[in-house]
Design an enzyme around this catalytic site. Structure first.
Site, PDB file in Angstrom:
ATOM      1  N   GLU A 255      58.991  28.479  35.690  1.00  7.52           N
ATOM      2  CA  GLU A 255      58.789  27.070  35.182  1.00  7.52           C
ATOM      3  C   GLU A 255      60.221  26.949  34.457  1.00  7.52           C
ATOM      4  O   GLU A 255      60.743  27.571  33.556  1.00  7.52           O
ATOM      5  CB  GLU A 255      57.708  26.943  34.348  1.00  7.52           C
ATOM      6  CG  GLU A 255      57.540  25.349  33.555  1.00  7.52           C
ATOM      7  CD  GLU A 255      57.553  24.486  34.518  1.00  7.52           C
ATOM      8  OE1 GLU A 255      56.696  24.456  35.468  1.00  7.52           O
ATOM      9  OE2 GLU A 255      58.309  23.497  34.288  1.00  7.52           O
ATOM     10  N   THR A 297      57.458  20.677  39.890  1.00  8.92           N
ATOM     11  CA  THR A 297      56.845  22.139  40.339  1.00  8.92           C
ATOM     12  C   THR A 297      56.273  21.839  41.745  1.00  8.92           C
ATOM     13  O   THR A 297      56.399  22.602  42.560  1.00  8.92           O
ATOM     14  CB  THR A 297      55.616  22.488  39.386  1.00  8.92           C
ATOM     15  OG1 THR A 297      56.031  22.428  38.214  1.00  8.92           O
ATOM     16  CG2 THR A 297      55.592  24.026  39.571  1.00  8.92           C
ATOM     17  N   ASP A 471      61.757  26.570  39.547  1.00  7.33           N
ATOM     18  CA  ASP A 471      61.193  25.628  39.947  1.00  7.33           C
ATOM     19  C   ASP A 471      62.064  24.178  40.163  1.00  7.33           C
ATOM     20  O   ASP A 471      62.205  23.443  40.975  1.00  7.33           O
ATOM     21  CB  ASP A 471      59.635  25.318  39.916  1.00  7.33           C
ATOM     22  CG  ASP A 471      59.647  24.817  38.256  1.00  7.33           C
ATOM     23  OD1 ASP A 471      60.709  24.969  37.444  1.00  7.33           O
ATOM     24  OD2 ASP A 471      58.500  24.402  37.899  1.00  7.33           O
ATOM     25  N   HIS A 472      62.722  23.949  39.160  1.00  6.43           N
ATOM     26  CA  HIS A 472      63.372  22.729  38.819  1.00  6.43           C
ATOM     27  C   HIS A 472      64.202  22.768  37.498  1.00  6.43           C
ATOM     28  O   HIS A 472      63.821  23.917  36.590  1.00  6.43           O
ATOM     29  CB  HIS A 472      62.864  21.385  38.997  1.00  6.43           C
ATOM     30  CG  HIS A 472      61.394  21.511  37.972  1.00  6.43           C
ATOM     31  ND1 HIS A 472      61.559  21.353  36.713  1.00  6.43           N
ATOM     32  CD2 HIS A 472      60.122  21.872  38.497  1.00  6.43           C
ATOM     33  CE1 HIS A 472      60.348  21.336  36.133  1.00  6.43           C
ATOM     34  NE2 HIS A 472      59.432  21.829  37.045  1.00  6.43           N
TER      35      HIS A 472
END
Ligand code: GP9
Ligand code: MN
Length: 630
Positions: A255, A297, A471-472
């Site tokens: 995450e 996500t 994820d980002h």
């Protein structure tokens, strides 16, 4: 005289328009991060709310009594203010403007309340002050009952004026920013030029267009794209092809983990000590980018499983969950794999309970499969260590070989952590978000370490390839000042783009597979990479990525906002930068890649909007059908 009478009748409407107009402009300047380069752009920004406000509040002209008209204006002002407020809240978190698909992601709303609470400021109440003032004024005016109905002529004149304002706004915008309406993935540009309200209307039009697109699409479009993809396909790396044949696959979505924390320290302590070690025993990609859009996500998951781009608006998990796909889990099922998702959140968040079966997952271990209580949770839910601890039991119950994906959660905005779990100091800057980011990243690093230890204890480690990816971003551009302080340099658009790098680590059992790979790459490349490692031929598969180990892999990655990165250049915001000097250079240098970047996004969007994979004849990946290269 006549004009003066009409104007005085209009005074309440005009007061409401002016208040909303001013408020919107103040919000532009204080809550949104809209880059203004010249006076003309400032003028456009200033006038852009006007046409919409006049249009909507002007509907009051059709009311037969003054009382009803004024009531309508107060209610309309409230609704418009609420839309503006919604945008402010959304922007604070996502650094982006609302879109219709995002608005309908209501099943996410419950889980967002934690973050929303964190984002709310007492001063936000002021955003409704003008509505209260209007309500008070309307009451006073109502008691003064002089009749003042508008006639046809007056209404006509009013709307002619509104149209003139709108057309001038559009003309100015078009002269400043040609192709404005075709570059729809740039929402900032749209808000800057059309205004936040007109933008919502435009976005609604896009929404209906996307519905029509599926109805209109036919198989010839698919054939064109398939041909393009085949013509651009690269040979996978021969040496690694099938190296992990029959092994389990364990993917871990980290995450909000960005690459800037890897191999770095805070107050003398490593931020990710475990990952720093683990990547030495693995393949590590230090120029790997997230390519997500509004679906965060879920977009990362979509990219990884399908090797298709996420969308420019909304989360594809929500907007196109009824499409046909040909995702990795589905392909692996045909190879005898059992496929499972593990993530301790409500199963409907990001529409996962609908989307996962579509992608070919046999089982989704979601919130109800975990024991979550106040002791073992923080922020968005179950702490990562407890998540991995409980997940091991689920994992042990699965038939092998399995394909699994784990999604961590603790390192999620607002980056909350119990004191006893803090292993490094917070940073010291004006951004509480950035300050708190480091201890939560460090925490997740420790949780992953624990997971790997447990995999070893359970004898699963040597039978599995383990892939970890960020994820980002976790730190949005809203924190540029603090980020500049941390990095020790200004966060220019170039640096911002480089900050979109997320770690990718691929661990293949048997110690010899390691090294750092610098080629520009992205989440889109994971599907072909995984399939090749497992020895599955993908020449008939539809994918936009390339095997990350292929010697022919282009040093090139396209981000969802149309930016791209090559070995030498970074292109973002219509500007070209030299990677070595970090300076802006003539856009000509980036020109050769611009068409390809646009083409990739366009073709992928066509597949999703047109649901074109329904025309895919499919490949039978079962070994006996001969599709597996031995
Ligand atoms: C929620 C988790 C976080 O289940 O995946 O979602 P995000 O807000 O990062 O997209
Ligand atoms: Mn996320």
């Amino acid at each position: 005289m006549k004009l003066r009478v009409s104007l005085s009748k209009l005074s309440f409407i005009l007061t409401a328009v002016c208040l909303l107009w001013l408020k919107t402009y103040i919000v532009y300047k204080t809550s949104f991060n809209i880059e203004i380069e010249n006076v003309k752009q400032e003028v456009i920004l200033f006038i852009n709310p006007l046409s919409f406000l006049l249009l909507v509040l002007g509907a009051g002209l059709f009311f037969k009594t003054k009382k009803r008209r004024n009531r309508y204006i107060v209610i309309a002002s409230f609704i418009i203010s609420f839309v503006l407020f919604g945008n402010v809240m959304f922007y604070r978190f996502f650094n982006d403007f609302l879109t219709w698909p995002v608005l309908f992601q209501t099943s996410n709303m419950g889980d967002l309340k934690n973050s929303a609470f964190e984002l709310f400021k007492i001063s936000d109440v002021l955003m409704f002050a003008d509505v209260l003032f209007l309500a008070w004024m309307a009451r006073r005016l109502n008691s003064n009952a002089s009749a003042s109905v508008f006639n046809k002529k007056e209404r006509f004149a009013y709307y002619i004026a509104v149209t003139a304002i709108f057309v001038s706004n559009l003309a100015l915008a078009e002269s400043e920013r040609p192709e404005l309406l075709t570059r729809t993935f740039d929402r900032e540009m749209l808000v800057k030029n059309l205004g936040t309200y007109n933008y919502h209307i435009y976005d609604a039009l896009l929404q209906s267009k996307s519905k029509a697109q599926r109805a209109m699409a036919d198989s010839s479009e698919f054939v064109e794209i398939e041909n393009y993809l085949k013509a651009n396909q690269k040979e996978p790396n021969d040496e690694l092809f099938g190296i992990a044949k029959g092994k389990n696959v364990i993917l871990i979505s980290l995450e909000s983990t960005q690459s800037f924390v890897i191999n770095e320290k805070i107050n003398g302590k490593e931020i990710t000590p475990f990952l720093n070690n683990f990547l030495k025993e693995s393949y590590y990609f230090d120029n790997f980018y997230h390519q997500t859009g509004q679906g965060k996500t879920s977009d990362a998951e979509f990219l990884v499983e399908n090797s298709l781009y996420s969308l420019g608006r909304g989360s594809v998990f929500f907007t196109h969950s009824s499409n046909e796909y040909n995702a990795t889990p589905e392909i692996l099922k045909q190879q005898g794999y059992y496929t499972a998702m593990l993530h301790a959140n409500n199963k409907s968040f990001w529409n996962r309970d609908i989307m996962y079966p579509k992608l070919g997952f046999d089982r989704y271990f979601s919130l109800s499969d975990y024991e979550v209580n106040s002791e073992n949770s923080i922020g968005w839910g179950l702490k990562d260590t407890d998540f991995f601890d409980q997940s091991i039991e689920h994992l042990k119950s699965l038939p092998q070989p399995f394909y699994t994906k784990f999604i961590t959660l603790t390192n999620h905005f607002p980056f909350e952590l119990n004191e006893e779990d803090k292993m490094v100091d917070e940073y010291d800057s004006n951004s509480r978000t950035l300050n708190r980011y480091f201890p939560t990243v460090r925490y997740t690093d420790e949780a992953v370490k624990y997971f790997i230890t447990r995999l070893k204890e359970e004898g699963l480690y040597d039978d599995s390839i383990i892939i970890m990816y960020g994820d980002h971003y976790g730190i949005s551009q809203n924190h540029n000042v603090a980020m500049s302080q941390y990095l020790g340099k200004e966060v220019t658009p170039f640096v911002s783009t480089q900050l979109q790098r997320v770690p990718l680590i691929i661990h293949i059992p048997g110690g010899e597979h390691k090294g750092t790979i610098h080629t520009a790459a992205g989440q889109i490349d994971l599907k072909p990479t995984i399939l090749h490692l497992l020895g599955i031929d993908t020449k008939d598969d539809v994918h936009f990525g390339t095997d990350l180990f292929s010697e022919e892999k282009m040093d090139f990655v396209v981000l969802r906002d149309g930016s791209f990165v090559t070995g030498k250049y970074v292109y973002t915001d219509n500007k070209c930068y030299d990677k070595k000097t970090e300076e802006e250079i003539d856009v000509e240098f980036c020109q050769p890649y611009m068409k390809k970047a646009k083409q990739e996004l366009d073709y992928s969007d066509k597949i999703v909007y047109g649901d074109l994979l329904r025309f895919y004849e499919g490949t039978d990946y079962r070994p006996e059908k001969g599709m597996v290269k031995e």
